[in-house]
Scaffold this motif. Structure first.
Motif, PDB file in Angstrom:
ATOM      1  N   TYR A  96       0.824  -1.217   0.000  1.00 37.67           N
ATOM      2  CA  TYR A  96       0.000   0.000   0.000  1.00 37.67           C
ATOM      3  C   TYR A  96       0.858   1.267   0.000  1.00 37.67           C
ATOM      4  O   TYR A  96       0.357   2.350  -0.296  1.00 37.67           O
ATOM      5  N   ILE A 118      -0.523 -19.047   0.590  1.00 34.94           N
ATOM      6  CA  ILE A 118      -1.924 -19.292   0.229  1.00 34.94           C
ATOM      7  C   ILE A 118      -2.075 -19.347  -1.282  1.00 34.94           C
ATOM      8  O   ILE A 118      -3.149 -19.149  -1.811  1.00 34.94           O
ATOM      9  N   PRO A 120      -0.602 -18.251  -5.344  1.00 32.95           N
ATOM     10  CA  PRO A 120      -0.101 -17.041  -6.003  1.00 32.95           C
ATOM     11  C   PRO A 120      -0.925 -15.809  -5.669  1.00 32.95           C
ATOM     12  O   PRO A 120      -2.143 -15.890  -5.552  1.00 32.95           O
ATOM     13  N   ASP A 124      -0.657  -7.568 -10.633  1.00 35.85           N
ATOM     14  CA  ASP A 124      -0.732  -6.969 -11.977  1.00 35.85           C
ATOM     15  C   ASP A 124      -1.817  -5.891 -12.067  1.00 35.85           C
ATOM     16  O   ASP A 124      -1.656  -4.893 -12.780  1.00 35.85           O
ATOM     17  N   GLN A 125      -2.909  -6.044 -11.332  1.00 32.79           N
ATOM     18  CA  GLN A 125      -3.995  -5.059 -11.430  1.00 32.79           C
ATOM     19  C   GLN A 125      -3.618  -3.739 -10.744  1.00 32.79           C
ATOM     20  O   GLN A 125      -4.061  -2.670 -11.156  1.00 32.79           O
ATOM     21  N   HIS A 126      -2.786  -3.836  -9.695  1.00 33.12           N
ATOM     22  CA  HIS A 126      -2.293  -2.615  -9.046  1.00 33.12           C
ATOM     23  C   HIS A 126      -1.461  -1.835 -10.079  1.00 33.12           C
ATOM     24  O   HIS A 126      -1.645  -0.629 -10.275  1.00 33.12           O
ATOM     25  N   VAL A 165      -9.152  -6.343  -3.749  1.00 30.59           N
ATOM     26  CA  VAL A 165      -9.157  -5.416  -2.609  1.00 30.59           C
ATOM     27  C   VAL A 165      -7.920  -4.529  -2.672  1.00 30.59           C
ATOM     28  O   VAL A 165      -7.993  -3.299  -2.615  1.00 30.59           O
ATOM     29  N   GLU A 190     -15.512  -4.642  -0.481  1.00 28.64           N
ATOM     30  CA  GLU A 190     -15.321  -5.000   0.930  1.00 28.64           C
ATOM     31  C   GLU A 190     -15.498  -3.781   1.839  1.00 28.64           C
ATOM     32  O   GLU A 190     -15.153  -2.651   1.454  1.00 28.64           O
ATOM     33  N   ASP A 307     -11.017 -15.531   4.092  1.00 28.40           N
ATOM     34  CA  ASP A 307     -10.302 -15.501   5.376  1.00 28.40           C
ATOM     35  C   ASP A 307     -11.066 -16.219   6.488  1.00 28.40           C
ATOM     36  O   ASP A 307     -10.542 -16.378   7.591  1.00 28.40           O
ATOM     37  N   ILE A 330     -11.335 -17.907  -4.096  1.00 33.47           N
ATOM     38  CA  ILE A 330     -10.422 -16.755  -4.163  1.00 33.47           C
ATOM     39  C   ILE A 330      -8.971 -17.247  -4.145  1.00 33.47           C
ATOM     40  O   ILE A 330      -8.154 -16.841  -4.965  1.00 33.47           O
ATOM     41  N   TYR A 331      -8.665 -18.117  -3.205  1.00 35.11           N
ATOM     42  CA  TYR A 331      -7.320 -18.707  -3.108  1.00 35.11           C
ATOM     43  C   TYR A 331      -7.455 -20.232  -3.042  1.00 35.11           C
ATOM     44  O   TYR A 331      -7.446 -20.819  -1.956  1.00 35.11           O
ATOM     45  N   ARG A 334      -5.353 -22.368  -0.703  1.00 38.84           N
ATOM     46  CA  ARG A 334      -5.316 -22.024   0.721  1.00 38.84           C
ATOM     47  C   ARG A 334      -5.795 -23.231   1.530  1.00 38.84           C
ATOM     48  O   ARG A 334      -6.854 -23.217   2.159  1.00 38.84           O
ATOM     49  N   GLU A 433       1.880 -14.000   4.864  1.00 39.91           N
ATOM     50  CA  GLU A 433       0.985 -13.115   4.128  1.00 39.91           C
ATOM     51  C   GLU A 433       0.131 -12.362   5.118  1.00 39.91           C
ATOM     52  O   GLU A 433       0.302 -12.506   6.300  1.00 39.91           O
TER      53      GLU A 433
HETATM   54  N1  EPU Z   1      -5.415 -10.842  -8.024  1.00 38.34           N
HETATM   55  C1  EPU Z   1      -4.779 -10.824  -9.239  1.00 38.34           C
HETATM   56  N2  EPU Z   1      -4.068  -9.703  -9.594  1.00 38.34           N
HETATM   57  C2  EPU Z   1      -3.968  -8.637  -8.792  1.00 38.34           C
HETATM   58  C3  EPU Z   1      -4.625  -8.661  -7.547  1.00 38.34           C
HETATM   59  C4  EPU Z   1      -5.344  -9.780  -7.201  1.00 38.34           C
HETATM   60  O1  EPU Z   1      -4.825 -11.779 -10.005  1.00 38.34           O
HETATM   61  O2  EPU Z   1      -3.309  -7.658  -9.176  1.00 38.34           O
HETATM   62  C5  EPU Z   1      -6.230 -12.019  -7.630  1.00 38.34           C
HETATM   63  C6  EPU Z   1      -5.666 -12.725  -6.419  1.00 38.34           C
HETATM   64  O3  EPU Z   1      -4.701 -13.663  -6.776  1.00 38.34           O
HETATM   65  C7  EPU Z   1      -6.907 -13.335  -5.798  1.00 38.34           C
HETATM   66  C8  EPU Z   1      -7.992 -12.329  -6.116  1.00 38.34           C
HETATM   67  O4  EPU Z   1      -7.497 -11.552  -7.202  1.00 38.34           O
HETATM   68  O5  EPU Z   1      -7.232 -14.542  -6.435  1.00 38.34           O
HETATM   69  C9  EPU Z   1      -8.359 -11.414  -4.976  1.00 38.34           C
HETATM   70  O6  EPU Z   1      -7.200 -10.834  -4.414  1.00 38.34           O
HETATM   71  P1  EPU Z   1      -7.211  -9.437  -3.666  1.00 38.34           P
HETATM   72  O7  EPU Z   1      -6.336  -8.490  -4.411  1.00 38.34           O
HETATM   73  O8  EPU Z   1      -8.603  -9.013  -3.399  1.00 38.34           O
HETATM   74  O9  EPU Z   1      -6.494  -9.797  -2.305  1.00 38.34           O
HETATM   75  P2  EPU Z   1      -5.477  -8.919  -1.508  1.00 38.34           P
HETATM   76  O10 EPU Z   1      -5.845  -7.497  -1.598  1.00 38.34           O
HETATM   77  O11 EPU Z   1      -4.086  -9.300  -1.851  1.00 38.34           O
HETATM   78  C10 EPU Z   1      -6.868  -8.894   0.679  1.00 38.34           C
HETATM   79  C11 EPU Z   1      -6.635  -9.257   2.101  1.00 38.34           C
HETATM   80  C12 EPU Z   1      -6.575 -10.753   2.253  1.00 38.34           C
HETATM   81  C13 EPU Z   1      -7.866 -11.351   1.736  1.00 38.34           C
HETATM   82  C14 EPU Z   1      -8.103 -10.912   0.292  1.00 38.34           C
HETATM   83  C15 EPU Z   1      -9.429 -11.382  -0.258  1.00 38.34           C
HETATM   84  C16 EPU Z   1      -5.377  -7.394   2.905  1.00 38.34           C
HETATM   85  C17 EPU Z   1      -4.083  -6.855   3.383  1.00 38.34           C
HETATM   86  N3  EPU Z   1      -5.393  -8.649   2.545  1.00 38.34           N
HETATM   87  O12 EPU Z   1      -5.754  -9.406  -0.043  1.00 38.34           O
HETATM   88  O13 EPU Z   1      -6.454 -11.005   3.643  1.00 38.34           O
HETATM   89  O14 EPU Z   1      -7.795 -12.750   1.801  1.00 38.34           O
HETATM   90  O15 EPU Z   1      -8.080  -9.477   0.223  1.00 38.34           O
HETATM   91  O16 EPU Z   1     -10.471 -10.864   0.484  1.00 38.34           O
HETATM   92  O17 EPU Z   1      -6.378  -6.701   2.897  1.00 38.34           O
HETATM   93  C18 EPU Z   1      -6.004 -12.283   5.536  1.00 38.34           C
HETATM   94  O18 EPU Z   1      -6.411 -11.317   6.211  1.00 38.34           O
HETATM   95  O19 EPU Z   1      -5.769 -13.410   6.026  1.00 38.34           O
HETATM   96  C19 EPU Z   1      -5.783 -12.095   4.103  1.00 38.34           C
HETATM   97  C20 EPU Z   1      -5.065 -12.931   3.369  1.00 38.34           C
END
Ligand code: EPU
Length: 434
Positions: A96, A118, A120, A124-126, A165, A190, A307, A330-331, A334, A433
């Motif tokens: 972030y 958990i 990959p 890439d979307q960021h 997210v 979320e 989660d 989602i994962y 996991r 993670e």
């Molecule tokens: N994804 C992509 N490309 C990206 C981003 C995500 O392919 O650029 C995919 C991921 O691989 C996944 C899906 O999109 O399959 C969703 O991922 P997301 O980006 O939403 O997850 P995150 O932001 O990395 C947050 C939480 C996680 C929670 C996920 C899903 C934080 C710091 N982490 O992760 O929390 O599991 O959203 O709700 O907010 C936890 O608290 O235990 C934890 C892992």
């Protein structure tokens, strides 16, 4: 390394208070550097992730003062500084700082977020979002270097491939000070995203539609914090205590809840037969009777949270008959907690990433490993409901996300302690993670 030692099988009862949401906090703390004035955050969870974020802020000369659950962050003397891979890998959410530094300085140099347990987790979307705002993004020596054009970032229409997210939050942080309008389509919905938007809007940002799939941001020149922000309650911590209360509770009241954030989770727990009374901001979980098996499929909010699939798994084992099914959409990988539960005698298997749970009348204590935070929560519940001694290695992963967990469990009557692993002196827990 830390170990959690549990002498299980004791019924738990009483009251527990949920802390602020980890996944809001780990975004809002970095977002604080967007403010030109000191920020006050209230309801901040006492978790290791916050300590790590404060260390990273310290590297940028941002002063932090954390007393009880109030965190004051003073970014007035902030200096733009690279955040190299070493420190950044101590928590994944340090990504972030990419959006926050970009929004504040037009430049971010941040170590590549580490691997995890958990499956990959690409970003890439960021990156796509930053590029759409006009930034150039390079990956050099395990660091991501993001640079805005000379005349600054500009608003853009960004369609996310999936409602991520992290990408949604990072793009919001980068675009609040970009020129013109940014629209994020297929945004994540979320509650933590609404929390971030509320925090930023109270500092002068103009973000509309947070919590829906289309978020519109009108860029403003700068942000200034004026009022304290209270972090929303942690729905995942709350759901964890609901599972624990259903597994081994003799009547537990869980305070500081936003019930709506737990709707799809509570629907599943109630489908199993658990009886829950909801109050204005608390839940009372009755001691469970005979429970039914269920099927769980995780999804983005408002679906069943990934989660929470691990914390609910021990509850499935208490059902009297049938087969429970857990599919994490989602994962899908996991599933690390399953092998550990089997060490405790659980009748549970994984086939093609699908978890199949069967009634297990008796488990036994064992030495198991918390590969990541929610696996740790699952094993903690399993240990508490099982006679005998359970030792959870890498318990630091639990402390990364569960606010004052030892104190809260003891207050409910648990015999639990967290110690430094005597066999591995002075070694930090491998971080998985967040
Ligand atoms: N994804 C992509 N490309 C990206 C981003 C995500 O392919 O650029 C995919 C991921 O691989 C996944 C899906 O999109 O399959 C969703 O991922 P997301 O980006 O939403 O997850 P995150 O932001 O990395 C947050 C939480 C996680 C929670 C996920 C899903 C934080 C710091 N982490 O992760 O929390 O599991 O959203 O709700 O907010 C936890 O608290 O235990 C934890 C892992």
């Amino acid at each position: 390394m830390k170990q959690m030692i549990i002498h299980g099988g004791r019924p738990l009862q009483g009251d527990v208070w949920i802390g602020g949401a980890k996944n809001s906090t780990v975004a809002i703390v970095p977002a604080s550097i967007l403010s030109r004035t000191p920020v006050t955050l209230e309801g901040v969870p006492r978790i290791a992730d916050v300590d790590n974020l404060m260390d990273l802020l310290g590297e940028m000369d941002v002063k932090c003062d954390f007393v009880e659950t109030t965190l004051r962050i003073d970014p007035e003397d902030i200096k733009m500084s690279p955040l190299p891979a070493g420190k950044v890998k101590s928590l994944r959410a340090s990504y972030y700082f990419m959006g926050a530094l970009l929004g504040r300085f037009g430049k971010a140099i941040v170590g590549f977020p580490g691997g995890d347990d958990i499956g990959p987790r690409p970003i890439d979307q960021h990156i796509k979002g930053f590029e759409a705002l006009g930034a150039s993004v390079k990956n050099e020596n395990d660091q991501i270097i993001i640079t805005a054009p000379e005349d600054g970032l500009h608003g853009a229409k960004i369609h996310l491939k999936m409602p991520s997210v992290g990408a949604t939050m990072n793009i919001i942080m980068a675009s609040v000070t970009a020129k013109g309008q940014t629209i994020i389509d297929n945004a994540a919905k979320e509650p933590e995203i609404i929390d971030l938007a509320t925090f930023l809007n109270n500092m002068g940002a103009v973000i509309r539609g947070a919590g829906t799939e289309s978020i519109r941001i009108e860029g403003v020149p700068e942000l200034r914090a004026k009022i304290p922000h209270t972090i929303i309650p942690d729905r995942i911590e709350a759901g964890t205590y609901v599972a624990l209360a259903a597994c081994i509770g003799n009547g537990i009241r869980i305070h500081n809840i936003i019930e709506e954030h737990l709707d799809s989770y509570l629907a599943k727990v109630e489908e199993m037969g658990v009886v829950i009374d909801a109050d204005e901001d608390s839940l009372y979980v009755y001691p469970a009777g005979d429970l039914k098996m269920i099927q769980v499929k995780t999804d983005v909010y408002p679906g069943f949270a990934t989660d929470l699939q691990q914390p609910i798994t021990p509850l499935l084992l208490t059902a009297k008959s049938g087969e429970g099914v857990v599919i994490d959409n989602i994962y899908p990988k996991r599933i690390g907690h399953i092998a550990e539960l089997r060490k405790m005698g659980a009748n549970i298997q994984v086939e093609d990433n699908i978890i199949l749970a069967h009634p297990t009348s008796k488990m036994h204590g064992a030495e198991v490993t918390a590969g990541e935070i929610r696996a740790g929560a699952c094993l903690m519940i399993a240990g508490l409901m099982t006679e005998g001694t359970t030792i959870i290695d890498k318990a630091g992963n639990i402390l990364r996300g569960y606010d004052r967990v030892e104190e809260k469990l003891r207050r409910l009557g648990a015999d639990v302690s967290i110690i430094d692993d005597p066999e591995v002196p002075g070694v930090m827990d491998a971080v998985e993670e967040e």
